[in-house]
Design a protein around this motif. Structure first.
Motif, PDB file in Angstrom:
ATOM      1  N   GLU A 173       0.842  -1.207   0.000  1.00  0.00           N
ATOM      2  CA  GLU A 173       0.000   0.000   0.000  1.00  0.00           C
ATOM      3  C   GLU A 173       0.875   1.254   0.000  1.00  0.00           C
ATOM      4  OE1 GLU A 173      -3.263  -0.531  -0.499  1.00  0.00           O
ATOM      5  OE2 GLU A 173      -2.527  -2.598  -0.554  1.00  0.00           O
ATOM      6  N   ARG A 177       1.943   1.612  -3.471  1.00  0.00           N
ATOM      7  CA  ARG A 177       0.870   2.228  -4.277  1.00  0.00           C
ATOM      8  C   ARG A 177       0.872   3.735  -4.127  1.00  0.00           C
ATOM      9  NH1 ARG A 177      -4.898   0.437  -2.841  1.00  0.00           N
ATOM     10  NH2 ARG A 177      -5.389   2.088  -4.314  1.00  0.00           N
ATOM     11  N   ARG A 227     -10.434  -5.201   3.995  1.00  0.00           N
ATOM     12  CA  ARG A 227      -9.513  -6.349   4.002  1.00  0.00           C
ATOM     13  C   ARG A 227      -8.667  -6.347   5.276  1.00  0.00           C
ATOM     14  NH1 ARG A 227      -7.623  -5.722  -0.829  1.00  0.00           N
ATOM     15  NH2 ARG A 227      -8.804  -7.407  -1.789  1.00  0.00           N
ATOM     16  N   GLU A 286      -7.356  -2.492   5.447  1.00  0.00           N
ATOM     17  CA  GLU A 286      -7.587  -1.472   4.417  1.00  0.00           C
ATOM     18  C   GLU A 286      -9.026  -1.497   3.932  1.00  0.00           C
ATOM     19  OE1 GLU A 286      -5.801  -1.955   0.575  1.00  0.00           O
ATOM     20  OE2 GLU A 286      -6.210  -4.113   0.497  1.00  0.00           O
ATOM     21  N   ASP A 341     -10.324  -1.334   0.441  1.00  0.00           N
ATOM     22  CA  ASP A 341      -9.854  -1.380  -0.945  1.00  0.00           C
ATOM     23  C   ASP A 341     -10.983  -0.865  -1.836  1.00  0.00           C
ATOM     24  OD1 ASP A 341      -8.780  -1.859  -3.387  1.00  0.00           O
ATOM     25  OD2 ASP A 341      -8.372  -3.999  -3.061  1.00  0.00           O
ATOM     26  N   ARG A 365     -10.608   0.107  -4.934  1.00  0.00           N
ATOM     27  CA  ARG A 365     -10.294  -0.026  -6.366  1.00  0.00           C
ATOM     28  C   ARG A 365     -11.404  -0.668  -7.198  1.00  0.00           C
ATOM     29  NH1 ARG A 365      -4.314  -2.401  -5.604  1.00  0.00           N
ATOM     30  NH2 ARG A 365      -5.426  -3.366  -3.885  1.00  0.00           N
ATOM     31  N   GLU A 416      -7.277   3.831 -10.249  1.00  0.00           N
ATOM     32  CA  GLU A 416      -7.365   3.102  -8.967  1.00  0.00           C
ATOM     33  C   GLU A 416      -7.150   3.998  -7.761  1.00  0.00           C
ATOM     34  OE1 GLU A 416      -4.585  -0.084  -9.474  1.00  0.00           O
ATOM     35  OE2 GLU A 416      -6.054  -1.342 -10.521  1.00  0.00           O
ATOM     36  N   PRO A 425      -4.195   4.524  -1.631  1.00  0.00           N
ATOM     37  CA  PRO A 425      -4.649   3.542  -0.635  1.00  0.00           C
ATOM     38  C   PRO A 425      -5.399   4.187   0.524  1.00  0.00           C
ATOM     39  CG  PRO A 425      -2.301   3.977  -0.371  1.00  0.00           C
ATOM     40  CD  PRO A 425      -2.740   4.739  -1.597  1.00  0.00           C
TER      41      PRO A 425
END
Lengths: 423, 79
Positions: free
Chosen positions: A174, A177, A243, A251, A253, A255, A297, A300
């Motif tokens: 992350e 990212r 998650r 996290e 997520d 995306r 995306e 994070p």
């Protein structure tokens, strides 16, 4: 209170169950003291970013729990984390929040230390038998382990333990990212920190950071005023997931939801055209296909145990002061080489978590109301069962729930329990 | 004398202190988290930064200490 394990049940077996936790975990001073020893002084804790001390001899003040620390870069460029306490009589040796100096001089008796913590000298040294008698014996406290990942600096009071990369585990990607959103592959924390003192236990903040159940309620006003599409990310219809990344990290997520729309910069509430300079640099650096994927995306939304929270455009560091009080430091993410987007990152961050920011004010009100509530006698427990029956394991072996499930909280408490039960 | 080179981006030049023996450009540098004095040896192509505590130390340096530092074999030409 109910013990869940017959026979030899630990104190924490009695307080932490798979789907509920006892209210005393947020109020008990003895538990807080144990947390300091077993979590804050034992694991890796985020203390700052390399970009905050870019030059030789730069330093910034930081903290781990109630420990006042200095993150310094010595003349050779090596990072140190020092305890801000004179070895002589315990006075603070460093007052300013940041500066540039090769050494620190205690205001009480003039004892002077190098910025790696070594004692340089002390006035009227004949009282100590002359120069060179005690230098090796007395120095500033130095944290034995300091390491960084993607520029994020972590330190540990423990000389032994898992490496930083092992501690970060799946959360490391992350940070990758986040760095990948910069055309030069580097995220920086150079916008300065704001401090917010909160009358709440630190764990209420950690739990909230990836709680996707609250945004529509707590932040409904700001979403309504700004017309933000963020609220919809946290609903029953959302394809986003929560998650449990293991190691207490979790996290949201987002995306899947952003991929569905396929619009670059939607995660930032804007369009590519409005941050043209940034988008052009990204396309130039990574090529059209990869740049577009990254810009679709977005950033994070990850809570890295125990104190680093990255919420897309801003970074928080949580500092517990007591069972009932903590400080949240916050700053805007800056992307190296990004051009026009950096100013927008600062202004959006100010709008959400600045002194008059709406998101932080909303959340803080909830933390303090919660803290007030957990001090009451009945019911004794807090419930974290949401989504437990629909939780599943993803292709990488991580537990995931829907956008509004308490999967992250359950992951946090499992890890917390393992640390608190350790000798 | 060496050709003029501007100091780094974040430096505020004060001037050049020069004699027949040495030439040093002095500026205040703001690249770091606090101001530093930037000293540039215009003949030897070397830069040294001094923070406030180091400068104060220089102010209080005894003359014989300073003389010892001027010994050409003290640091620069040791080997």
């Amino acid at each position: 209170m109910t013990a869940t394990v017959s026979g030899k049940a630990s104190k924490y077996d009695q307080l932490i169950e798979p789907t509920r936790v006892h209210g005393s975990l947020y109020t008990d001073d003895e538990i807080f003291r144990e947390e300091l020893e077993k979590i804050w002084y034992r694991t890796w804790v985020f203390v700052g970013h390399e970009s905050e001390v870019p030059e030789p001899n730069d330093y910034v003040r930081t903290a781990i729990g109630p420990q006042d620390l200095v993150l310094s870069r010595d003349r050779e460029g090596v990072l140190h984390v020092l305890v801000n306490r004179c070895a002589h009589r315990g006075n603070l040796v460093c007052d300013d929040q940041r500066g540039n100096s090769s050494s620190f001089r205690c205001p009480y008796h003039g004892w002077t230390y190098k910025n790696n913590g070594d004692l340089l000298g002390y006035p009227f040294n004949r009282g100590y038998g002359g120069k060179g008698n005690i230098e090796g014996e007395l120095g500033l406290g130095v944290l034995p382990r300091v390491d960084s990942y993607q520029g994020f600096v972590f330190a540990s009071f423990a000389s032994e333990g898992p490496s930083l990369v092992e501690h970060l585990g799946a959360a490391a990607r992350e940070l990758d990212r986040l760095a990948g959103l910069s055309p030069e592959g580097k995220a920086e924390l150079t916008a300065g920190w704001l401090k917010h003192q909160t009358g709440a236990n630190w764990k209420l903040l950690v739990e909230n950071e990836t709680d996707g159940y609250h945004p529509q309620f707590v932040h409904g006003a700001i979403f309504g005023v700004t017309g933000s599409p963020i609220g919809a990310l946290y609903s029953d219809k959302s394809t986003a997931v929560t998650r449990d990344l293991g190691g207490g990290h979790s996290e949201n997520d987002l995306r899947p939801e952003f991929r569905k729309f396929g619009e670059p910069m939607r995660w930032f509430g804007t369009t590519e055209e409005r941050v043209f300079e940034y988008a052009s640099r990204m396309r130039e650096a990574y090529g059209d296909e990869d740049a577009e994927r990254v810009m679709i995306e977005g950033a994070p939304h990850v809570m890295i145990f125990p104190n680093l929270f990255i919420a897309e455009i801003q970074v928080f560091a949580i500092q517990p002061l007591s069972a009932h009080e903590c400080v949240q430091r916050s700053t805007a993410v800056q992307l190296r080489g990004a051009g026009d987007i950096n100013k927008r990152l600062v202004s959006q961050c100010m709008g959400s978590v600045g002194p008059a920011g709406m998101l932080l004010a909303d959340d803080t009100e909830m933390y303090e109301r919660n803290q007030y509530g957990v001090g009451m006698r009945k019911p004794e427990w807090l419930d974290i069962r949401r989504g437990v029956d629909r939780e599943r394991v993803d292709e990488n072996g991580f537990k995931i729930g829907t956008a509004t499930d308490e999967t992250g909280m359950r992951g946090f408490w499992g890890h917390y329990k393992s640390l608190m039960e350790a000798e | 004398m060496a050709p003029y080179r501007p100091p780094s981006d974040q430096s505020r030049e004060i001037g050049i202190v020069e004699s027949e023996f040495a030439s040093v450009r002095i500026s205040i540098n703001d690249d770091g988290n606090g101001p530093r004095l930037r000293l540039e040896d215009l003949r030897g192509d070397k830069v040294r930064y001094l923070d406030a505590l180091e400068l104060e130390t220089l102010v209080w340096l005894r003359d014989e200490h300073l003389s010892a530092l001027l010994d050409p074999s003290a640091d620069r030409w040791r080997e």
